[in-house]
Design an enzyme around this catalytic site. Structure first.
Site, PDB file in Angstrom:
ATOM      1  N   ARG A  57       0.802  -1.222   0.000  1.00 62.90           N
ATOM      2  CA  ARG A  57       0.000   0.000   0.000  1.00 62.90           C
ATOM      3  C   ARG A  57       0.838   1.276   0.000  1.00 62.90           C
ATOM      4  O   ARG A  57       0.567   2.211  -0.753  1.00 62.90           O
ATOM      5  CB  ARG A  57      -0.935   0.042   1.223  1.00 62.90           C
ATOM      6  CG  ARG A  57      -2.209  -0.729   1.016  1.00 62.90           C
ATOM      7  CD  ARG A  57      -2.672  -1.317   2.321  1.00 62.90           C
ATOM      8  NE  ARG A  57      -1.770  -2.390   2.661  1.00 62.90           N
ATOM      9  CZ  ARG A  57      -1.954  -3.670   2.298  1.00 62.90           C
ATOM     10  NH1 ARG A  57      -3.026  -4.016   1.673  1.00 62.90           N
ATOM     11  NH2 ARG A  57      -1.054  -4.593   2.600  1.00 62.90           N
ATOM     12  N   THR A  58       1.833   1.323   0.879  1.00 64.19           N
ATOM     13  CA  THR A  58       2.566   2.589   1.006  1.00 64.19           C
ATOM     14  C   THR A  58       3.268   2.917  -0.314  1.00 64.19           C
ATOM     15  O   THR A  58       3.150   4.025  -0.840  1.00 64.19           O
ATOM     16  CB  THR A  58       3.561   2.522   2.177  1.00 64.19           C
ATOM     17  OG1 THR A  58       2.842   2.159   3.351  1.00 64.19           O
ATOM     18  CG2 THR A  58       4.226   3.877   2.398  1.00 64.19           C
ATOM     19  N   LYS A  86      25.830  -3.981  -2.730  1.00 62.47           N
ATOM     20  CA  LYS A  86      27.303  -3.934  -2.830  1.00 62.47           C
ATOM     21  C   LYS A  86      27.921  -3.336  -1.572  1.00 62.47           C
ATOM     22  O   LYS A  86      29.127  -3.138  -1.512  1.00 62.47           O
ATOM     23  CB  LYS A  86      27.720  -3.064  -4.024  1.00 62.47           C
ATOM     24  CG  LYS A  86      27.195  -3.519  -5.356  1.00 62.47           C
ATOM     25  CD  LYS A  86      27.713  -2.558  -6.435  1.00 62.47           C
ATOM     26  CE  LYS A  86      27.014  -2.775  -7.761  1.00 62.47           C
ATOM     27  NZ  LYS A  86      27.261  -1.661  -8.691  1.00 62.47           N
ATOM     28  N   ARG A 107      11.342   3.986   2.698  1.00 65.32           N
ATOM     29  CA  ARG A 107      11.074   3.043   3.790  1.00 65.32           C
ATOM     30  C   ARG A 107      12.347   2.251   4.020  1.00 65.32           C
ATOM     31  O   ARG A 107      12.973   1.781   3.060  1.00 65.32           O
ATOM     32  CB  ARG A 107       9.932   2.107   3.426  1.00 65.32           C
ATOM     33  CG  ARG A 107       9.825   0.920   4.363  1.00 65.32           C
ATOM     34  CD  ARG A 107       8.613   0.071   4.121  1.00 65.32           C
ATOM     35  NE  ARG A 107       7.401   0.769   4.524  1.00 65.32           N
ATOM     36  CZ  ARG A 107       6.199   0.205   4.531  1.00 65.32           C
ATOM     37  NH1 ARG A 107       6.057  -1.055   4.162  1.00 65.32           N
ATOM     38  NH2 ARG A 107       5.137   0.885   4.902  1.00 65.32           N
ATOM     39  N   HIS A 135       5.648   6.003  11.323  1.00 70.56           N
ATOM     40  CA  HIS A 135       5.035   5.832   9.995  1.00 70.56           C
ATOM     41  C   HIS A 135       3.995   6.950   9.838  1.00 70.56           C
ATOM     42  O   HIS A 135       2.792   6.700   9.824  1.00 70.56           O
ATOM     43  CB  HIS A 135       4.403   4.445   9.909  1.00 70.56           C
ATOM     44  CG  HIS A 135       4.034   3.990   8.531  1.00 70.56           C
ATOM     45  ND1 HIS A 135       4.051   4.826   7.414  1.00 70.56           N
ATOM     46  CD2 HIS A 135       3.634   2.773   8.076  1.00 70.56           C
ATOM     47  CE1 HIS A 135       3.668   4.122   6.357  1.00 70.56           C
ATOM     48  NE2 HIS A 135       3.411   2.888   6.728  1.00 70.56           N
TER      49      HIS A 135
HETATM   50  C1  NCD Z   1       2.177  -1.096   8.030  1.00 69.58           C
HETATM   51  C2  NCD Z   1       3.677  -0.925   8.072  1.00 69.58           C
HETATM   52  O1  NCD Z   1       4.368  -1.168   7.096  1.00 69.58           O
HETATM   53  O2  NCD Z   1       4.130  -0.505   9.128  1.00 69.58           O
HETATM   54  N1  NCD Z   1       1.684  -1.282   6.750  1.00 69.58           N
HETATM   55  C3  NCD Z   1       1.392  -0.179   5.988  1.00 69.58           C
HETATM   56  O3  NCD Z   1       2.210   0.651   5.733  1.00 69.58           O
HETATM   57  N2  NCD Z   1       0.119  -0.044   5.583  1.00 69.58           N
HETATM   58  C4  NCD Z   1       1.659  -2.085   8.988  1.00 69.58           C
HETATM   59  C5  NCD Z   1       2.230  -3.455   9.020  1.00 69.58           C
HETATM   60  O4  NCD Z   1       3.139  -3.802   8.268  1.00 69.58           O
HETATM   61  O5  NCD Z   1       1.743  -4.235   9.846  1.00 69.58           O
END
Ligand code: NCD
Length: 308
Positions: A57-58, A86, A107, A135
């Site tokens: 999703r992100t 590397k 991320r 997040h």
């Molecule tokens: C979350 C994350 O990556 O922290 N997912 C997300 O971004 N929607 C939650 C999770 O991984 O449980």
């Protein structure tokens, strides 16, 4: 209101007025997309999407948002295909990519990594999750969803249920919920409680917090329940994961004990903590929540580039 150039790093960096502006900007983008407008606000810009950890999703909602605001996207979805494999350090990667683009969405498994990246990047860094840290873009889309579902946010009771120790989404959302004047209930197995560092800071800000393992009682009092999965990848010892997994499940039976009209949120992905029979429950908002993420991320991109 001066968002241009701002890094988006955590769940406590915005004033309520700024939160309002972010929400209103997202609502405007939602309307424009739904009206079929071809949006060119970010035409001529390039955004990097750097994901050193798995994501559905992100990453995809950010990349959709980049495309839908008229910018172009360069993407690294697998660290093994980049020079990270590397031995390149994150900061060297960031310094390099910073020279190619106008915004970096990232991320990374290391807590604090986005904040570190922001110290070397000239362009805005947007934190799409830093290990078990924060997040914020998820928490902002959570607020956007809460507002849409209930018409307002503030003066309500929110239960956070699940892995509050490792879950970065609840770390960011906890701060925002306190700031917006909500009561917080933290419901988790003993081993997965919200870190004391966070409860301490929240209490110092005047938060009304109840910690419990009684999920029924928590749901009976709550306007929202925010469910998270046990974050298997964050456990140092796999045996500890085995002890915690499956320790809470939201199903239709449990929801009989919940306050009428309760809204159920989940950042997704889910494993087994919400039974699929809940999906047609009126207050089950988690897929609507995932869709809202795209509009909210369009707003963030537009605001940090001054193009919204
Ligand atoms: C979350 C994350 O990556 O922290 N997912 C997300 O971004 N929607 C939650 C999770 O991984 O449980």
């Amino acid at each position: 209101m001066g968002f241009k150039g701002t890094d988006i790093l955590n769940g406590y960096q915005f004033t309520n007025q700024q939160l309002n502006e972010i929400m209103n900007t997202a609502a405007r983008y939602e309307k424009r997309v739904k009206e079929g407008e071809v949006i060119r606000d970010m035409e001529g810009m390039v955004v990097a999407s750097l994901f050193f950890e798995p994501s559905t999703r992100t990453r995809l909602s950010f990349e959709a948002a980049i495309n839908r605001t008229g910018a172009k996207c360069i993407s690294m979805a697998d660290a093994n295909s980049s020079s990270t494999a590397k031995g390149e350090t994150l900061l060297d990667t960031i310094k390099t990519v910073d020279g190619y683009v106008d915004v970096i969405v990232m991320r990374h498994p290391q807590k604090g990594s986005a904040a570190q990246a922001a110290t070397v990047a000239v362009h805005p860094i947007i934190n799409g999750g830093d290990g078990a840290g924060q997040h914020p873009t998820q928490a902002l889309l959570d607020i956007y969803t809460m507002r849409k579902e209930k018409g307002h946010i503030g003066g309500q009771t929110v239960t956070f249920l699940g892995d509050l120790k490792h879950g970065r989404t609840v770390h960011s959302l906890g701060y925002f919920m306190q700031q917006l004047g909500n009561k917080l209930i933290f419901a988790s197995p003993e081993a997965l409680r919200m870190p004391e560092e966070i409860t301490g800071e929240l209490r110092a800000k005047g938060a009304d917090i109840t910690e419990t393992d009684d999920v029924r009682e928590a749901l009976a009092k709550s306007d929202f329940v925010y469910v998270t999965r046990v974050q298997r990848e964050r456990f140092e010892n796999p045996a500890d994961y085995e002890k915690c997994k499956g320790s809470y499940i939201v199903n239709k039976e449990l929801l009989k004990a919940a306050k009428p009209g309760i809204t159920i949120l989940h950042p997704l992905p889910r494993v087994d903590e919400i039974a699929t029979d809940v999906d047609d429950y009126e207050g089950a908002a988690y897929f609507r929540q995932a869709h809202n993420g795209m509009y909210l991320r369009m707003a963030l991109l537009g605001l940090v580039t001054g193009r919204a």
